[in-house]
Write a protein that holds these residues in place. Structure first.
Motif, short mmCIF file in Angstrom:
data_model
loop_
_atom_site.label_atom_id
_atom_site.label_comp_id
_atom_site.label_asym_id
_atom_site.label_seq_id
_atom_site.Cartn_x
_atom_site.Cartn_y
_atom_site.Cartn_z
N ILE A 1 55.44 35.25 44.49
CA ILE A 1 55.02 33.85 44.53
C ILE A 1 54.87 33.40 45.99
O ILE A 1 55.73 33.66 46.83
N GLY A 2 53.75 32.78 46.28
CA GLY A 2 53.46 32.34 47.64
C GLY A 2 52.57 33.30 48.41
O GLY A 2 52.03 32.94 49.46
N ALA A 3 52.40 34.53 47.92
CA ALA A 3 51.48 35.46 48.56
C ALA A 3 50.04 35.00 48.28
O ALA A 3 49.76 34.32 47.29
N THR A 4 49.12 35.38 49.17
CA THR A 4 47.70 35.05 48.98
C THR A 4 46.86 36.30 49.15
O THR A 4 47.28 37.29 49.77
N TYR A 5 45.64 36.23 48.60
CA TYR A 5 44.72 37.37 48.64
C TYR A 5 43.33 36.86 48.97
O TYR A 5 42.84 35.90 48.35
N ALA A 6 42.67 37.51 49.94
CA ALA A 6 41.32 37.13 50.34
C ALA A 6 40.31 37.93 49.51
O ALA A 6 40.14 39.13 49.71
N LEU A 7 39.68 37.26 48.56
CA LEU A 7 38.67 37.92 47.74
C LEU A 7 37.42 38.20 48.58
O LEU A 7 37.07 37.41 49.46
N PRO A 8 36.74 39.30 48.30
CA PRO A 8 35.53 39.59 49.09
C PRO A 8 34.44 38.56 48.82
O PRO A 8 34.15 38.24 47.67
N ASP A 9 33.87 38.03 49.89
CA ASP A 9 32.81 37.02 49.77
C ASP A 9 33.23 35.86 48.88
O ASP A 9 32.42 35.30 48.13
N GLY A 10 34.52 35.54 48.92
CA GLY A 10 35.01 34.45 48.08
C GLY A 10 36.20 33.78 48.72
O GLY A 10 36.50 34.00 49.90
N PRO A 11 36.91 32.98 47.94
CA PRO A 11 38.03 32.24 48.50
C PRO A 11 39.28 33.10 48.66
O PRO A 11 39.36 34.21 48.12
N THR A 12 40.22 32.58 49.39
CA THR A 12 41.56 33.14 49.42
C THR A 12 42.35 32.46 48.31
O THR A 12 42.42 31.23 48.24
N VAL A 13 42.93 33.25 47.42
CA VAL A 13 43.61 32.71 46.24
C VAL A 13 45.10 33.02 46.29
O VAL A 13 45.53 33.99 46.91
N ALA A 14 45.88 32.18 45.64
CA ALA A 14 47.30 32.44 45.51
C ALA A 14 47.54 33.53 44.49
O ALA A 14 46.85 33.58 43.45
N ALA A 15 48.47 34.42 44.77
CA ALA A 15 48.84 35.44 43.80
C ALA A 15 49.19 34.78 42.47
O ALA A 15 49.88 33.76 42.43
N GLY A 16 48.69 35.35 41.40
CA GLY A 16 48.95 34.82 40.07
C GLY A 16 47.89 33.87 39.57
O GLY A 16 47.97 33.42 38.42
N THR A 17 46.87 33.58 40.39
CA THR A 17 45.87 32.59 39.99
C THR A 17 44.45 33.15 39.95
O THR A 17 43.50 32.39 39.77
N ALA A 18 44.28 34.45 40.11
CA ALA A 18 42.95 35.03 40.18
C ALA A 18 42.43 35.49 38.82
O ALA A 18 41.22 35.58 38.62
N GLY A 19 43.33 35.80 37.90
CA GLY A 19 42.92 36.35 36.63
C GLY A 19 42.94 35.33 35.51
O GLY A 19 42.97 34.11 35.73
N TYR A 20 42.94 35.85 34.28
CA TYR A 20 43.01 34.97 33.10
C TYR A 20 44.29 34.14 33.12
O TYR A 20 44.28 32.94 32.86
N ALA A 21 45.40 34.80 33.44
CA ALA A 21 46.68 34.11 33.50
C ALA A 21 47.60 34.84 34.45
O ALA A 21 47.51 36.06 34.62
N GLY A 22 48.49 34.10 35.08
CA GLY A 22 49.54 34.66 35.89
C GLY A 22 50.88 34.29 35.31
O GLY A 22 51.01 33.28 34.59
N THR A 23 51.88 35.10 35.58
CA THR A 23 53.23 34.82 35.08
C THR A 23 54.21 34.94 36.24
O THR A 23 53.97 35.67 37.20
N THR A 24 55.32 34.22 36.13
CA THR A 24 56.36 34.37 37.13
C THR A 24 57.72 34.16 36.52
O THR A 24 57.86 33.67 35.40
N SER A 25 58.72 34.55 37.29
CA SER A 25 60.13 34.39 36.90
C SER A 25 60.83 33.57 37.96
O SER A 25 60.54 33.71 39.16
N PHE A 26 61.76 32.72 37.51
CA PHE A 26 62.62 31.99 38.43
C PHE A 26 64.06 32.50 38.36
O PHE A 26 65.01 31.75 38.61
#
Length: 391
Positions: free
Chosen positions: A170-195
């Motif tokens: 959580i909090g990591a980011t990824y630079a998509l090619p020719d696209g935006p930088t997205v937060a981990a867990g938000t690029a696909g259909y759904a993301g999940t996390t644990s607290f």
């Protein structure tokens, strides 16, 4: 050491007491307010936390739930896949990823991972896709995003939903090619996390959440997490009772405000380890994907193997550190395809050599926001001594 001097603080893998100390008054106030409000289930803090976490992640819908494993199960439930549908996932990860699929009657399909980043190998995923494949679960292991560009393209090409298990990043980011930088867990259909308390954003008990940018999916996931209902006693779907407690949400709101500073502190610890350990023979520091930031849920070395039949060098290093009061943890000692519970899948030793080798060679060193420079230096010095550095 002087007889009147204070002994150095022991090194811990994670020191939540020290991490909480500067915000103790805020945590106490959040708890006091929640007790006074007495709305312990689905109280206002739950949705306030969901909104704040969504803003932190760049705007996805956030659906709080009871824990990270439930989040994975809910994501899969929302796909309404037929029994036996195959779910592709990494061979090297925590068992919850397989568990969530297996408990729904879906078939976990482990595939190989990269030996450097420990994350899913897109080529292995491509080779594993069949007409029975229902989804791909990508795990952002140890705090760094997997290859979302290649995996996202694969998922799109085959019309498959991509689920991101983001419990460790959580909090990591990824630079998509020719696209935006997205937060981990938000690029696909759904993301999940644990607290879970040991996570980078941890509750003081269990908790989890899902993320999605799809409004219809968010609405459905909220139903599934609440007994399949949109209003009380009217159940459109078979769901779960999976809720984030109001007390945990209130405490997480306080901790979320600290997450950027805590992440920066983890990255600083990792940089100090890197500088001290990068040139050591026999160990390899964590690799970095330049497209992803790394939030260092774990700082994980790989230790070179000795001659065949020789004692495990990783285990020897761990014992060497333990004897000097330095903790370390093996994440994970046995690959999931060789766990007895998943023997029914029919996998054999040697089938996933990278994952199996990682289970013999990885070792995670202490890392947390309150680890001091002196403590990091002490750990690095011990690792260096084991590896033959004597100066």
């Amino acid at each position: 050491m002087s007889p009147h001097s204070t002994p150095p603080a022991p090194i811990q893998m994670l020191d939540l007491a020290a991490q909480h100390a500067p915000i103790q008054a805020e945590l106490d106030e959040a708890l006091r307010h929640t007790l006074q409000e007495a709305a312990f289930i689905q109280g206002p803090a739950v949705q306030e936390f969901a909104r704040e976490l969504g803003a932190y992640l760049g705007g996805p819908h956030v659906i709080p739930c009871a824990n990270g494993t439930d989040a994975l199960q809910l994501a899969l439930m929302s796909l309404n896949l037929p029994a036996g549908a195959e779910i592709i996932m990494p061979a090297f990860t925590y068992v919850a990823t397989l568990e969530a699929a297996a408990i729904l009657g879906l078939r976990p399909v482990p595939v190989e991972v990269h030996p450097d980043t420990f994350n899913l190998d897109p080529a292995a995923v491509a080779a594993a896709i069949t007409p029975r494949t229902g989804a791909i679960i990508v795990v952002h292991l140890f705090g760094q995003c997997a290859d979302l560009a290649a995996l996202g393209a694969l998922a799109d090409r085959h019309g498959l939903p991509l689920i991101e298990d983001n419990a460790q990043a959580i909090g990591a980011t990824y630079a998509l090619p020719d696209g935006p930088t997205v937060a981990a867990g938000t690029a696909g259909y759904a993301g999940t996390t644990s607290f879970f308390p040991s996570k980078n954003l941890g509750a003081l008990g269990d908790g989890g959440a899902l993320f999605t940018r799809d409004e219809a999916a968010a609405r459905y996931l909220r139903q599934l997490a609440n007994h399949g209902q949109t209003r009380k006693y009217h159940h459109e779907h078979i769901g779960l009772n999976s809720r984030l407690d109001t007390i945990q949400a209130a405490l997480l709101r306080v901790k979320l405000r600290c997450l950027p500073a805590w992440t920066a502190a983890r990255q600083q610890v990792a940089a100090q380890y890197d500088a001290a350990l990068a040139d050591l023979p026999g160990v390899r520091i964590p690799a970095r994907d330049p497209r992803s930031t790394h939030v260092f849920h774990q700082y994980t070395l790989t230790v070179a193997e000795g001659e065949k039949g020789a004692p495990n060098r990783r285990d020897q290093l761990q014992e060497f550190l333990r004897a000097r009061g330095i903790p370390s943890v093996v994440y994970y000692p046995l690959p999931n395809h060789l766990q007895p519970a998943y023997g029914y899948l029919g996998h054999r030793a040697g089938e996933f050599p990278v994952a199996e080798r990682l289970c013999r060679t990885v070792l995670s060193l202490p890392i947390h926001p309150t680890l001091t420079e002196a403590q990091v230096a002490q750990v690095a010095e011990a690792v260096g001594y084991f590896c033959g550095r004597r100066e």
